[in-house]
Design a protein around this motif. Structure first.
Motif, PDB file in Angstrom:
ATOM      1  N   PHE A  21       6.932 -16.616  36.994  1.00  0.00           N
ATOM      2  CA  PHE A  21       7.701 -17.561  37.750  1.00  0.00           C
ATOM      3  C   PHE A  21       7.552 -16.783  39.380  1.00  0.00           C
ATOM      4  N   ALA A  22       7.997 -15.682  39.214  1.00  0.00           N
ATOM      5  CA  ALA A  22       7.802 -14.804  40.501  1.00  0.00           C
ATOM      6  C   ALA A  22       6.628 -14.995  41.267  1.00  0.00           C
ATOM      7  N   GLN A  23       5.668 -14.878  40.616  1.00  0.00           N
ATOM      8  CA  GLN A  23       4.214 -15.020  41.219  1.00  0.00           C
ATOM      9  C   GLN A  23       4.002 -16.379  41.831  1.00  0.00           C
ATOM     10  N   ALA A  24       4.573 -17.653  40.964  1.00  0.00           N
ATOM     11  CA  ALA A  24       4.514 -18.829  41.508  1.00  0.00           C
ATOM     12  C   ALA A  24       4.950 -19.007  42.803  1.00  0.00           C
ATOM     13  N   LEU A  25       6.197 -18.390  43.290  1.00  0.00           N
ATOM     14  CA  LEU A  25       7.218 -18.292  44.257  1.00  0.00           C
ATOM     15  C   LEU A  25       6.225 -18.009  45.623  1.00  0.00           C
ATOM     16  N   GLY A  26       5.608 -16.928  45.247  1.00  0.00           N
ATOM     17  CA  GLY A  26       4.858 -16.181  46.415  1.00  0.00           C
ATOM     18  C   GLY A  26       5.819 -15.565  47.328  1.00  0.00           C
ATOM     19  N   ASN A  27       5.461 -14.636  48.279  1.00  0.00           N
ATOM     20  CA  ASN A  27       5.880 -14.120  49.054  1.00  0.00           C
ATOM     21  C   ASN A  27       7.151 -13.194  48.880  1.00  0.00           C
ATOM     22  N   THR A  28       6.853 -12.583  47.551  1.00  0.00           N
ATOM     23  CA  THR A  28       8.004 -12.230  46.691  1.00  0.00           C
ATOM     24  C   THR A  28       8.326 -10.748  47.630  1.00  0.00           C
ATOM     25  N   CYS A  29       9.646 -10.413  47.430  1.00  0.00           N
ATOM     26  CA  CYS A  29      10.160  -9.313  48.052  1.00  0.00           C
ATOM     27  C   CYS A  29       9.489  -7.951  47.445  1.00  0.00           C
ATOM     28  N   ASP A  30       8.757  -7.294  48.402  1.00  0.00           N
ATOM     29  CA  ASP A  30       8.347  -5.926  48.070  1.00  0.00           C
ATOM     30  C   ASP A  30       9.196  -4.700  48.698  1.00  0.00           C
ATOM     31  N   ILE A  31      10.183  -5.219  49.226  1.00  0.00           N
ATOM     32  CA  ILE A  31      10.979  -3.917  49.868  1.00  0.00           C
ATOM     33  C   ILE A  31      12.025  -3.463  48.736  1.00  0.00           C
ATOM     34  N   PRO A  32      11.817  -2.145  48.927  1.00  0.00           N
ATOM     35  CA  PRO A  32      12.867  -1.297  47.831  1.00  0.00           C
ATOM     36  C   PRO A  32      14.376  -1.649  48.032  1.00  0.00           C
ATOM     37  N   LEU A  33      15.108  -1.866  46.837  1.00  0.00           N
ATOM     38  CA  LEU A  33      16.257  -2.021  47.127  1.00  0.00           C
ATOM     39  C   LEU A  33      17.283  -1.034  47.785  1.00  0.00           C
ATOM     40  N   SER A  34      16.646   0.182  47.659  1.00  0.00           N
ATOM     41  CA  SER A  34      17.159   1.351  48.488  1.00  0.00           C
ATOM     42  C   SER A  34      17.333   1.435  49.983  1.00  0.00           C
ATOM     43  N   GLN A  35      16.199   0.307  50.652  1.00  0.00           N
ATOM     44  CA  GLN A  35      16.209   0.278  51.994  1.00  0.00           C
ATOM     45  C   GLN A  35      17.226  -0.836  52.351  1.00  0.00           C
ATOM     46  N   LEU A  36      17.859  -1.506  51.266  1.00  0.00           N
ATOM     47  CA  LEU A  36      18.765  -2.917  51.841  1.00  0.00           C
ATOM     48  C   LEU A  36      19.993  -2.421  51.887  1.00  0.00           C
ATOM     49  N   PRO A  37      20.890  -2.841  52.761  1.00  0.00           N
ATOM     50  CA  PRO A  37      22.395  -2.491  52.918  1.00  0.00           C
ATOM     51  C   PRO A  37      23.047  -2.967  51.497  1.00  0.00           C
ATOM     52  N   THR A  38      24.084  -2.144  51.058  1.00  0.00           N
ATOM     53  CA  THR A  38      24.505  -2.432  49.634  1.00  0.00           C
ATOM     54  C   THR A  38      25.818  -3.421  50.182  1.00  0.00           C
ATOM     55  N   PRO A  39      26.045  -4.497  49.350  1.00  0.00           N
ATOM     56  CA  PRO A  39      27.039  -5.436  49.645  1.00  0.00           C
ATOM     57  C   PRO A  39      28.471  -4.553  49.095  1.00  0.00           C
ATOM     58  N   TYR A  40      29.659  -4.909  49.683  1.00  0.00           N
ATOM     59  CA  TYR A  40      30.829  -4.409  49.233  1.00  0.00           C
ATOM     60  C   TYR A  40      31.946  -5.461  49.133  1.00  0.00           C
ATOM     61  N   ILE A  41      32.930  -5.323  48.522  1.00  0.00           N
ATOM     62  CA  ILE A  41      33.967  -6.193  48.265  1.00  0.00           C
ATOM     63  C   ILE A  41      34.961  -6.040  49.435  1.00  0.00           C
ATOM     64  N   LYS A  42      35.592  -6.960  50.176  1.00  0.00           N
ATOM     65  CA  LYS A  42      36.507  -6.898  51.199  1.00  0.00           C
ATOM     66  C   LYS A  42      37.602  -8.156  51.288  1.00  0.00           C
TER      67      LYS A  42
END
Length: 211
Positions: A21-42
């Motif tokens: 399914f992920a391959q069929a979508l194409g342009n999958t995210c190859d960015i490590p999650l560690s490089q993305l901002p962490t969501p928080y509750i407010k």
């Protein structure tokens, strides 16, 4: 044995192998999650922070863009993206390639090859694209068509009897700032080919006290 080869985000699949399914979508995210901002509750809501550097890069990517609205009369058939592109290519022959991005609610975003082309198209103003009418306006950040209620118009403003010592772009823009947001000067004003009047394209908010 079946195998997969990943190269430049493209997936090559050997005969007999089915795409995931992920391959069929194409342009999958190859960015490590560690490089993305962490969501928080407010306040009981999930808050996601967008990196400022990436946002500014996104703004830079849009500097050659314009927004527009296609306005139809009652009973007119809506234009498809292909129909609109074909009509504009007849009017803007010199501006190709041109990319029209549908935004919904009759709004489009145009991407031009250069700032010069974008400004030339903006200077043409609104266009009659029988049976529809298209209103061009300067690109707006955080543009959401569903909540767009425009009260603006764009007009060429003439300033008569302006002494030559005032004929500098910043000075002329300062004068027309009292009407709205000055966008650019016409060629004759820039080159001082005609000094009977200065001519400036101004974005005017009709609900503003100064308009």
């Amino acid at each position: 044995m079946d195998r997969e080869v990943f190269r430049n985000k493209k997936v090559f699949v050997m005969p007999g192998q089915r795409l995931t399914f992920a391959q069929a979508l194409g342009n999958t995210c190859d960015i490590p999650l560690s490089q993305l901002p962490t969501p928080y509750i407010k306040g009981g809501m999930v808050v996601v922070r967008v990196d400022e550097a990436y946002y500014l890069t996104g703004l830079e990517d849009c500097k050659t863009h314009l927004h527009n609205q296609v306005i139809l009369s009652k009973g007119d058939k809506p234009l498809t993206q292909l129909d609109l592109t074909k009509k504009l290519q007849l009017v803007w022959k010199a501006l190709r390639p041109l990319k029209a991005i549908p935004l919904g609610k009759g709004f489009y975003e145009f991407e031009f090859a250069s700032l010069e082309y974008m400004r030339w198209a903006l200077g043409m103003g609104s266009l009659q694209l029988s049976p529809s009418f298209m209103r061009l306006f300067a690109w707006i950040k955080d543009f959401v068509p569903a909540t767009m209620k425009s009260t603006k118009t764009r007009d060429w403003v003439r300033i008569y009897h302006l002494p030559l010592e005032y004929w500098r772009p910043t000075t002329i823009f300062s004068i027309t700032r009292g009407l709205g947001n000055p966008l650019f000067l016409d060629d004759h004003t820039t080159r001082k080919n005609r000094v009977f009047f200065a001519r400036v394209l101004v974005d005017i908010d009709m609900l503003s006290p100064s308009s």
